[in-house]
Design an enzyme around this catalytic site. Sequence first.
Site, short mmCIF file in Angstrom:
data_model
loop_
_atom_site.label_atom_id
_atom_site.label_comp_id
_atom_site.label_asym_id
_atom_site.label_seq_id
_atom_site.Cartn_x
_atom_site.Cartn_y
_atom_site.Cartn_z
N TYR A 214 0.85 -1.19 0.00
CA TYR A 214 0.00 0.00 0.00
C TYR A 214 0.89 1.24 0.00
CZ TYR A 214 -3.65 -3.30 1.53
OH TYR A 214 -4.52 -4.35 1.64
N PHE B 104 -12.80 -5.70 1.17
CA PHE B 104 -13.95 -5.13 0.45
C PHE B 104 -15.24 -5.40 1.23
CE2 PHE B 104 -12.91 -4.37 -4.34
CZ PHE B 104 -11.99 -3.42 -3.96
N PRO B 105 -15.26 -5.12 2.53
CA PRO B 105 -16.46 -5.43 3.33
C PRO B 105 -17.69 -4.64 2.90
CG PRO B 105 -14.96 -4.04 4.58
CD PRO B 105 -14.22 -4.46 3.35
N LEU B 106 -17.49 -3.54 2.21
CA LEU B 106 -18.61 -2.74 1.72
C LEU B 106 -18.82 -2.91 0.22
CD1 LEU B 106 -18.00 0.54 3.77
CD2 LEU B 106 -19.57 -1.35 4.26
#
Length: 279
Positions: free
Chosen positions: A63, A208-210
């Site tokens: 990142y 990517f929980p949303l």
Amino acid sequence: MVENQSDTFDIGGDLTVNRLGFGAMRITGEGIIGEPDDVGNARAVLERAVELGVDFVDTADSYGPGVSERLIGETLDTASEDLVVATKGGLLRNTDADWLPHGDPDYLRNAQLCSRDRLRTEQIDLYQFHRPDPDTDFEDSVHALAELKDEGLVRHVGLSNVSVDQLDRARDIVEIATVQNEYNVANREDEDVLAACENYGIGFIPWFPLAAGELDDVDGIDRIASRHDASRYQIALAWLLAHSDVTLPIPGTANVAHLEENVAATAIDLRDEEIDRLA
């Protein structure tokens, strides 16, 4: 403002964290490359997360690359017993913002040295293999992480983007504390991996929980959100927390207000019929 009200989970049996964590991918520049436009804002998001009771922060050396880890190391007390910082190794980046698997054991050993330096810690709480490399034997990569654990350089070992078969093969080599795969209310392709984690008592970290905001096809979510005076994104997080006792959602953001909204989702108590409606 609502503080983190999620239940707790013991990562590796000895690191107790609130089940709603923070994913630190978005505190970098565009394309997850370079510095964020506003470094002060990125630091404020990290500080606010801890203030709200978030005690599990997830990042990766890719990142930035390196930017997210460095900002965490400069901003938070990574040596605190009240904070668990997880990072990952095994992906290379380039100026085209590609994500290139690289699981060579020597590379992973070098990568964790760099991560420890940026995070300002002698031991990484949770070190995860970011993605299996088709050009490197999977067991060789996992053996490298097992050796790092034996040497005390990492406390617990995790995997990311793996199948049940790969999880089982890794467990023959070293104790696996967590698995981090893509999973959310709109995408449950890895339900079998979640089930395996439940069976083994392993933490499951849904990235990517949303669903990157793509929740239009989730039947009933807006009606449930209206009933709770919440956003569809808060319901998506509440569903993840209710769906399994081993899920550790790590929603990420570069915005303090969005962070506060995410944490407030821990106060939403979904009814059984609402959980069933979203199932």
